[in-house]
Structures are given as C-alpha cells and as structure tokens.
Design an enzyme around this catalytic site. Structure first.
Site, PDB file in Angstrom:
ATOM      1  N   ASP A  29       0.854  -1.190   0.000  1.00  0.00           N
ATOM      2  CA  ASP A  29       0.000   0.000   0.000  1.00  0.00           C
ATOM      3  C   ASP A  29       0.898   1.250   0.000  1.00  0.00           C
ATOM      4  O   ASP A  29       1.887   1.312   0.730  1.00  0.00           O
ATOM      5  CB  ASP A  29      -0.901  -0.023   1.243  1.00  0.00           C
ATOM      6  N   ILE A  30       0.551   2.231  -0.830  1.00  0.00           N
ATOM      7  CA  ILE A  30       1.404   3.436  -0.893  1.00  0.00           C
ATOM      8  C   ILE A  30       1.243   4.347   0.319  1.00  0.00           C
ATOM      9  O   ILE A  30       2.083   5.202   0.556  1.00  0.00           O
ATOM     10  CB  ILE A  30       1.188   4.329  -2.155  1.00  0.00           C
ATOM     11  N   ASN A  85     -12.685  -3.462   3.354  1.00  0.00           N
ATOM     12  CA  ASN A  85     -13.783  -2.520   3.486  1.00  0.00           C
ATOM     13  C   ASN A  85     -14.754  -2.816   2.355  1.00  0.00           C
ATOM     14  O   ASN A  85     -14.399  -2.655   1.185  1.00  0.00           O
ATOM     15  CB  ASN A  85     -13.258  -1.087   3.414  1.00  0.00           C
ATOM     16  N   GLN A  92     -15.031   1.471   1.990  1.00  0.00           N
ATOM     17  CA  GLN A  92     -14.320   1.199   0.734  1.00  0.00           C
ATOM     18  C   GLN A  92     -14.226   2.464  -0.110  1.00  0.00           C
ATOM     19  O   GLN A  92     -15.253   3.099  -0.381  1.00  0.00           O
ATOM     20  CB  GLN A  92     -15.040   0.102  -0.054  1.00  0.00           C
ATOM     21  N   HIS A  98     -10.372  -5.174  -2.674  1.00  0.00           N
ATOM     22  CA  HIS A  98      -8.992  -5.331  -2.211  1.00  0.00           C
ATOM     23  C   HIS A  98      -9.000  -5.707  -0.738  1.00  0.00           C
ATOM     24  O   HIS A  98      -9.691  -5.097   0.061  1.00  0.00           O
ATOM     25  CB  HIS A  98      -8.164  -4.059  -2.442  1.00  0.00           C
ATOM     26  N   HIS A 100      -7.055  -5.874   2.706  1.00  0.00           N
ATOM     27  CA  HIS A 100      -5.929  -5.273   3.418  1.00  0.00           C
ATOM     28  C   HIS A 100      -5.266  -6.328   4.291  1.00  0.00           C
ATOM     29  O   HIS A 100      -5.935  -7.027   5.051  1.00  0.00           O
ATOM     30  CB  HIS A 100      -6.404  -4.132   4.330  1.00  0.00           C
TER      31      HIS A 100
HETATM   32  P1  AMP Z   1      -9.891   1.416   0.824  1.00  0.00           P
HETATM   33  O1  AMP Z   1     -10.088   2.592   1.722  1.00  0.00           O
HETATM   34  O2  AMP Z   1     -10.205   0.095   1.501  1.00  0.00           O
HETATM   35  O3  AMP Z   1     -10.613   1.555  -0.491  1.00  0.00           O
HETATM   36  O4  AMP Z   1      -8.347   1.341   0.557  1.00  0.00           O
HETATM   37  C1  AMP Z   1      -7.722   1.736  -0.617  1.00  0.00           C
HETATM   38  C2  AMP Z   1      -6.250   1.567  -0.370  1.00  0.00           C
HETATM   39  O5  AMP Z   1      -5.560   1.596  -1.601  1.00  0.00           O
HETATM   40  C3  AMP Z   1      -5.647   2.659   0.515  1.00  0.00           C
HETATM   41  O6  AMP Z   1      -5.032   2.052   1.644  1.00  0.00           O
HETATM   42  C4  AMP Z   1      -4.651   3.351  -0.409  1.00  0.00           C
HETATM   43  O7  AMP Z   1      -3.508   3.799   0.274  1.00  0.00           O
HETATM   44  C5  AMP Z   1      -4.330   2.241  -1.405  1.00  0.00           C
HETATM   45  N1  AMP Z   1      -3.869   2.702  -2.693  1.00  0.00           N
HETATM   46  C6  AMP Z   1      -4.482   3.584  -3.505  1.00  0.00           C
HETATM   47  N2  AMP Z   1      -3.765   3.766  -4.638  1.00  0.00           N
HETATM   48  C7  AMP Z   1      -2.690   2.950  -4.542  1.00  0.00           C
HETATM   49  C8  AMP Z   1      -1.553   2.679  -5.380  1.00  0.00           C
HETATM   50  N3  AMP Z   1      -1.414   3.268  -6.568  1.00  0.00           N
HETATM   51  N4  AMP Z   1      -0.639   1.779  -4.953  1.00  0.00           N
HETATM   52  C9  AMP Z   1      -0.776   1.191  -3.758  1.00  0.00           C
HETATM   53  N5  AMP Z   1      -1.804   1.397  -2.912  1.00  0.00           N
HETATM   54  C10 AMP Z   1      -2.746   2.274  -3.293  1.00  0.00           C
END
Ligand code: AMP
Ligand code: ZN
Length: 133
Positions: A29-30, A85, A92, A98, A100
């Site tokens: 995760d970034i 989520n 979400q 996805h 976590h």
């Molecule tokens: P959610 O709130 O469950 O939809 O989580 C989305 C997750 O995706 C967050 O933790 C973001 O930090 C992660 N995310 C979004 N864009 C990227 C990316 N390009 N590379 C890695 N993680 C990402």
C-alpha cells in the site's frame, strides 16, 4: 472503466509486488498503516466481495494465505489483521475489491477488529436472533 487497481494490473501504474498468481496480485500500500501493509486484489475487476463466484472466493482465500506467508518470511511480524472494506458504508474508497493485510508487531499501538465500529443494535441479541431462524 477508470480504475487505479486495473491500471496496476495492466502495468500502466507501477506497484511493489509482494505476491502474485494467475488471478490475484498483492502489493505494498502506498499509504501504509503498518510496516508491510499489503493490498491483495483480483486481477479481473470485481467491485466487491459479494460478486465473487465460489471459485474466485476459494482462490482469494489461498492468495491471502500465500501473501501472508510472504510477508511473514520477509518482515517476521508478530501477527496480522486481515480484512476488507466492503462498499462505501464499510469504508471502501477504491471500487475494486482489495483485501488489506496489516502485519502487526508487539507494542505497535494498534487495536483489533473490534475497534472499527461500536454501534450495537438497540434490539437485544436474542430478539435479533429470531430473524435468522
Ligand atoms: P480502501 O479505503 O479500503 O478503499 O483502501 C484503498 C487503499 O488503496 C488505501 O489504503 C490506499 O492507500 C491504497 N492505494 C491507492 N492507490 C494505490 C496505489 N497506486 N498503490 C498502492 N496502494 C494504493
Ligand atoms: Zn478495477
């Protein structure tokens, strides 16, 4: 369809891969909430968990296990929280399923799944249970 995770699968957006198989990809995760915070996605776009077929659901479970084993091998955490989520009400943001994977370390100050929500029904549990019979 404009989807950041589909762009990661296609390679147009880079990622730091943790694990992958034919159908699933796990990457760092970034904006990590823990050292080694990993997200695991189906390579085919799926809005959420609810739409997965039984076969996809089985594949997801195995991919989660493999990704956790990789994180365990590389970072040697003391435990994990794993979940997703589901839909905006569940928090979400990215509309591509996805999971976590949060590695946990003794004394890291984090909570458990129970810290996500504390909003029990006014209806007593034994009353609510009747709806499930
Ligand atoms: P959610 O709130 O469950 O939809 O989580 C989305 C997750 O995706 C967050 O933790 C973001 O930090 C992660 N995310 C979004 N864009 C990227 C990316 N390009 N590379 C890695 N993680 C990402
Ligand atoms: Zn997508």
């Amino acid at each position: 369809m404009d989807c950041i995770f589909c762009d990661i699968v296609s390679g147009s957006v880079p990622n730091h891969t943790v694990y992958q198989d034919e159908n699933f990809l796990a990457f760092l995760d970034i904006f990590p909430h823990a050292k080694g915070h990993t997200v695991l996605i189906p390579k085919a776009h799926r809005d959420n968990f609810a739409v997965l077929t039984d076969e996809e659901t089985s594949g997801l479970a195995l991919a989660i296990k493999k990704a956790m084993e990789k994180v365990q091998m590389v970072l040697n955490p003391d435990g994990f929280n794993v979940g997703w989520n589901e839909d905006p009400a569940g928090g979400q943001v990215v509309p591509h399923l996805h999971v976590h994977i949060f590695p946990r370390y003794n004394g890291d100050g984090g909570g458990s799944m129970h810290s996500i929500i504390k909003n029990p029904s006014q209806t007593p549990v034994n009353e609510l249970a009747k709806k499930f019979v």
